[in-house]
Design a protein around this motif. Structure first.
Motif, mmCIF file in Angstrom:
data_model
loop_
_atom_site.group_PDB
_atom_site.id
_atom_site.type_symbol
_atom_site.label_atom_id
_atom_site.label_comp_id
_atom_site.label_asym_id
_atom_site.label_seq_id
_atom_site.Cartn_x
_atom_site.Cartn_y
_atom_site.Cartn_z
ATOM 1 N N SER A 49 0.825 -1.217 0.000
ATOM 2 C CA SER A 49 0.000 0.000 0.000
ATOM 3 C C SER A 49 0.855 1.260 0.000
ATOM 4 O O SER A 49 0.394 2.320 -0.416
ATOM 5 N N LYS A 50 2.087 1.160 0.473
ATOM 6 C CA LYS A 50 2.963 2.328 0.587
ATOM 7 C C LYS A 50 3.663 2.678 -0.725
ATOM 8 O O LYS A 50 4.272 3.729 -0.835
ATOM 9 N N THR A 51 3.599 1.811 -1.723
ATOM 10 C CA THR A 51 4.248 2.090 -3.003
ATOM 11 C C THR A 51 3.287 2.860 -3.910
ATOM 12 O O THR A 51 2.070 2.752 -3.759
ATOM 13 N N SER A 52 3.845 3.617 -4.835
ATOM 14 C CA SER A 52 3.006 4.457 -5.699
ATOM 15 C C SER A 52 2.083 3.637 -6.595
ATOM 16 O O SER A 52 0.948 4.028 -6.846
ATOM 17 N N ASP A 53 2.550 2.489 -7.082
ATOM 18 C CA ASP A 53 1.734 1.669 -7.976
ATOM 19 C C ASP A 53 1.168 0.421 -7.293
ATOM 20 O O ASP A 53 0.640 -0.474 -7.949
ATOM 21 N N LYS A 54 1.288 0.360 -5.953
ATOM 22 C CA LYS A 54 0.716 -0.725 -5.148
ATOM 23 C C LYS A 54 1.255 -2.100 -5.534
ATOM 24 O O LYS A 54 0.563 -3.107 -5.414
ATOM 25 N N ARG A 102 0.635 -7.393 -6.775
ATOM 26 C CA ARG A 102 -0.035 -6.097 -6.715
ATOM 27 C C ARG A 102 -1.197 -6.170 -5.732
ATOM 28 O O ARG A 102 -1.924 -7.160 -5.682
ATOM 29 N N GLU A 108 -6.917 -3.563 -0.620
ATOM 30 C CA GLU A 108 -6.867 -2.251 0.047
ATOM 31 C C GLU A 108 -7.974 -2.134 1.093
ATOM 32 O O GLU A 108 -7.747 -1.603 2.185
#
Length: 142
Positions: A49-54, A102, A108
């Motif tokens: 969740s913390k990455t820009s592209d999940k 992903r 989420e």
């Protein structure tokens, strides 16, 4: 004299470890009971969740969560299946050997619900007076 100081450091380390293990056990129990998630599974969802592209490579997740290659692969497989599609695996286009996972919208949502539980447990643990006193006492000794 040095031996006493070394033993003091060992005692401090064991105190810190015991505090951390106690909170981890409480988190594990609450996440399992309320969300059918292990603490490691929660961490996987959180890191994604913390990455820009999940998404992250399985190898990156393996290092972040502290699991072997086979263990992270099994964990991701469980989250793909049991969690109603919380994760989705895919092969890297540039490097066919690279496998990514992903976080899906369902993942989420699962993470958001689990975060509420996680924060409640941490709030409770850190608001306990005896824990604060114990941590302050350890810090003063160091």
């Amino acid at each position: 004299m040095k031996n006493n100081q070394e033993n003091d450091y060992l005692d401090y380390w064991l105190s810190i470890t015991n505090i951390q293990m106690s909170i981890s056990n409480e988190l594990e129990s609450a996440l399992q009971k309320n969300h059918t998630l292990s603490l490691k599974e929660f961490y996987v969802l959180y890191y994604l969740s913390k990455t820009s592209d999940k998404q992250l490579r399985l190898q990156q997740l393996q290092e972040m969560v502290g699991l072997s290659q086979s263990a992270i692969s099994r964990l991701v497989g469980r989250l793909e299946a049991k969690s109603c599609g919380a994760l989705q695996r895919h092969i890297c286009e540039d490097d066919r050997r690279g496998i990514y996972t992903r976080l899906t919208p369902l993942g989420e949502e699962k993470l958001e619900r689990a975060l509420n539980t996680f924060h409640k447990i941490l709030d409770s643990a850190f608001s306990k007076g005896n824990l604060q006193r114990e941590l302050q006492s350890l810090m003063q000794k160091l």
